[in-house]
Design an enzyme around this catalytic site. Structure first.
Site, mmCIF file in Angstrom:
data_model
loop_
_atom_site.group_PDB
_atom_site.id
_atom_site.type_symbol
_atom_site.label_atom_id
_atom_site.label_comp_id
_atom_site.label_asym_id
_atom_site.label_seq_id
_atom_site.Cartn_x
_atom_site.Cartn_y
_atom_site.Cartn_z
ATOM 1 N N GLY A 299 0.803 -1.218 0.000
ATOM 2 C CA GLY A 299 0.000 0.000 0.000
ATOM 3 C C GLY A 299 0.833 1.264 0.000
ATOM 4 O O GLY A 299 2.059 1.220 0.042
ATOM 5 N N SER A 300 0.124 2.400 0.004
ATOM 6 C CA SER A 300 0.791 3.679 -0.160
ATOM 7 C C SER A 300 1.521 4.124 1.104
ATOM 8 O O SER A 300 2.424 4.965 1.033
ATOM 9 C CB SER A 300 -0.228 4.748 -0.565
ATOM 10 O OG SER A 300 -1.278 4.805 0.370
ATOM 11 N N ASP B 117 2.922 -2.940 8.269
ATOM 12 C CA ASP B 117 1.870 -2.946 7.253
ATOM 13 C C ASP B 117 0.903 -1.792 7.493
ATOM 14 O O ASP B 117 0.738 -1.340 8.635
ATOM 15 C CB ASP B 117 1.116 -4.288 7.340
ATOM 16 C CG ASP B 117 0.527 -4.720 6.006
ATOM 17 O OD1 ASP B 117 0.406 -3.874 5.111
ATOM 18 O OD2 ASP B 117 0.187 -5.910 5.890
ATOM 19 N N ALA C 84 -3.131 -0.019 6.927
ATOM 20 C CA ALA C 84 -4.500 -0.477 7.198
ATOM 21 C C ALA C 84 -5.474 0.542 6.625
ATOM 22 O O ALA C 84 -5.130 1.708 6.431
ATOM 23 C CB ALA C 84 -4.732 -0.639 8.694
ATOM 24 N N LYS D 117 -8.281 -4.335 6.491
ATOM 25 C CA LYS D 117 -7.244 -4.233 5.468
ATOM 26 C C LYS D 117 -7.778 -4.826 4.164
ATOM 27 O O LYS D 117 -8.843 -5.430 4.141
ATOM 28 C CB LYS D 117 -5.984 -4.998 5.910
ATOM 29 C CG LYS D 117 -5.272 -4.312 7.065
ATOM 30 C CD LYS D 117 -4.008 -5.036 7.516
ATOM 31 C CE LYS D 117 -3.031 -5.389 6.443
ATOM 32 N NZ LYS D 117 -2.635 -4.253 5.589
ATOM 33 N N GLY D 118 -7.030 -4.622 3.092
ATOM 34 C CA GLY D 118 -7.425 -5.235 1.824
ATOM 35 C C GLY D 118 -7.941 -4.257 0.793
ATOM 36 O O GLY D 118 -8.431 -4.657 -0.257
ATOM 37 N N GLY D 119 -7.792 -2.934 1.100
ATOM 38 C CA GLY D 119 -8.182 -1.936 0.108
ATOM 39 C C GLY D 119 -7.404 -2.081 -1.185
ATOM 40 O O GLY D 119 -7.854 -1.645 -2.250
ATOM 41 N N GLY D 120 -6.259 -2.710 -1.092
ATOM 42 C CA GLY D 120 -5.457 -2.999 -2.288
ATOM 43 C C GLY D 120 -5.485 -4.473 -2.666
ATOM 44 O O GLY D 120 -4.662 -4.932 -3.465
ATOM 45 N N GLU E 79 -0.958 -10.640 3.289
ATOM 46 C CA GLU E 79 -0.617 -9.787 4.430
ATOM 47 C C GLU E 79 -0.931 -10.504 5.747
ATOM 48 O O GLU E 79 -0.138 -10.453 6.692
ATOM 49 C CB GLU E 79 -1.405 -8.469 4.358
ATOM 50 C CG GLU E 79 -0.926 -7.549 3.248
ATOM 51 C CD GLU E 79 -1.725 -6.269 3.160
ATOM 52 O OE1 GLU E 79 -1.156 -5.254 2.770
ATOM 53 O OE2 GLU E 79 -2.937 -6.291 3.470
HETATM 54 O O1 LIG Z 1 -4.575 -4.540 0.386
HETATM 55 C C1 LIG Z 1 -3.978 -3.567 0.793
HETATM 56 C C2 LIG Z 1 -3.508 -3.386 2.153
HETATM 57 O O2 LIG Z 1 -4.248 -4.028 3.146
HETATM 58 C C3 LIG Z 1 -3.123 -1.981 2.548
HETATM 59 O O3 LIG Z 1 -2.207 -2.114 3.587
HETATM 60 C C4 LIG Z 1 -4.275 -1.121 3.004
HETATM 61 O O4 LIG Z 1 -5.251 -1.093 1.994
HETATM 62 C C5 LIG Z 1 -3.826 0.309 3.341
HETATM 63 O O5 LIG Z 1 -3.279 0.882 2.206
HETATM 64 P P1 LIG Z 1 -2.806 2.400 2.157
HETATM 65 O O6 LIG Z 1 -1.636 2.523 3.054
HETATM 66 O O7 LIG Z 1 -2.474 2.633 0.709
HETATM 67 O O8 LIG Z 1 -3.971 3.231 2.595
#
Ligand SMILES: O=C[C@H](O)[C@H](O)[C@H](O)COP(=O)(O)O
Length: 221
Positions: A26-27, A80, A82, A93-96, A102
Site C-alpha cells: 500500500g501507499s 503494514d 490499514a 485491510k485489503g483496500g489494495g 498480508e
Molecule cells: O490490500 C492492501 C492493504 O491491506 C493496505 O495495507 C491497506 O489497503 C492500506 O493501504 P494504504 O496505506 O495505501 O492506505
C-alpha cells in the site's frame, strides 16, 4: 506534512540489524520500504524482506532489499498499513486486495507494527467495507451467504482493466458492507468459515503497535 511518510519512516526506526522483515502493501508501507532501503544504503544494515504482494516485491527490488520467503525464514518484524484501525487495535485491510498474503505474513511475525495516517483511526471498524477474497467459482454463493449475514456486497471491479479485480492469488474480491460490526473477532472467524472464502480483511489479533501520523506529530498506540 506527508503523514503516511512520517509513519512509514518512524516504523523503520524499529528495524534492527539482522531482521527478517514482513513487507506490507500500500501507499503507507511504500514509505516504510523506502526508509528501510535508505538505511541499508546509508548504514549498511543487513536485513531481508518477505513481500506481501507483487507491489511490495517490486518496491523491495527497487530499494535493494534482499527478498526471501516464509519457506526460508521466520519474520522478526512485519510492518503494514490499514484501511481502518480502532482503539482496540482491530483492523480492516485489503483496500489494495493484498490482505490474504498480508495476514499470513503479519500474523506469523514476532512483532507486527501497523502504520497509518490519522484519517484511518476510527472509533470502531466497519465504515470501510470488509474485503473478502473468494475463489471465483464461489462468488455468487458467497455473496448470498454474506447478504444473509446482513452485508451489502459488490464484486470489486478493475480500473484500467475490464471485469473484476484479480488478486495476486488469482481470485476475486467481494467488498462486504455490514451495517455494524458487533464483534470483529467473531466476524473474522465466521467469514473464513464460508466455503469458497480464502481470507477476509478483518485483523483482530497479533497487532503489537500502531504508529499514527498526525498533524501534531507521531502518536503510538
Ligand atoms: O490490500 C492492501 C492493504 O491491506 C493496505 O495495507 C491497506 O489497503 C492500506 O493501504 P494504504 O496505506 O495505501 O492506505
Amino acid at each position: 506534512m506527508n503523514l503516511k511518510k512520517e509513519a512509514g519512516y518512524k516504523a523503520a526506526e524499529y528495524v534492527t540489524d539482522g531482521d527478517i522483515l514482513g513487507l506490507g502493501t500500500g501507499s503507507t508501507t511504500h514509505y516504510f520500504i523506502e526508509a528501510v532501503g535508505k538505511r541499508i544504503a546509508d548504514e549498511g544494515i543487513n536485513v531481508m524482506g518477505i513481500p506481501t504482494s507483487f507491489q511490495s516485491l517490486l518496491l523491495a527490488k527497487q530499494w535493494n532489499i534482499p527478498v526471501t520467503s516464509l519457506e526460508e525464514h521466520d519474520i522478526d518484524l512485519a510492518v503494514d498499513g490499514a484501511d481502518e484501525v480502532d482503539k482496540n487495535l482491530n483492523l480492516v485491510k485489503g483496500g489494495g486486495a493484498a490482505h490474504t498474503k498480508e495476514k499470513i505474513v503479519d500474523y506469523s511475525a514476532k512483532q507486527f507494527i501497523v502504520i497509518v495516517d490519522e484519517s484511518k483511526y476510527v472509533e470502531e471498524i466497519g465504515n470501510f467495507p470488509v474485503p473478502v477474497e473468494v475463489i471465483p467459482d464461489a462468488s455468487r454463493v458467497v455473496i448470498q451467504t454474506l447478504e444473509d449475514m446482513g452485508a451489502e456486497c459488490e464484486i470489486r471491479m478493475g480500473e484500467r482493466k475490464d471485469g473484476p479485480v484479480i488478486t495476486d492469488n488469482g481470485n476475486f474480491v467481494i467488498d462486504a458492507k455490514f451495517e455494524k460490526i458487533e464483534s470483529p473477532m467473531h466476524l473474522e472467524i465466521d467469514l473464513n468459515s464460508i466455503p469458497g472464502v480464502v481470507e477476509n480483511g478483518i485483523f483482530t489479533q497479533m497487532v503489537d503497535k500502531v504508529i499514527i501520523g498526525t498533524s501534531e506529530g507521531i502518536k503510538e498506540l
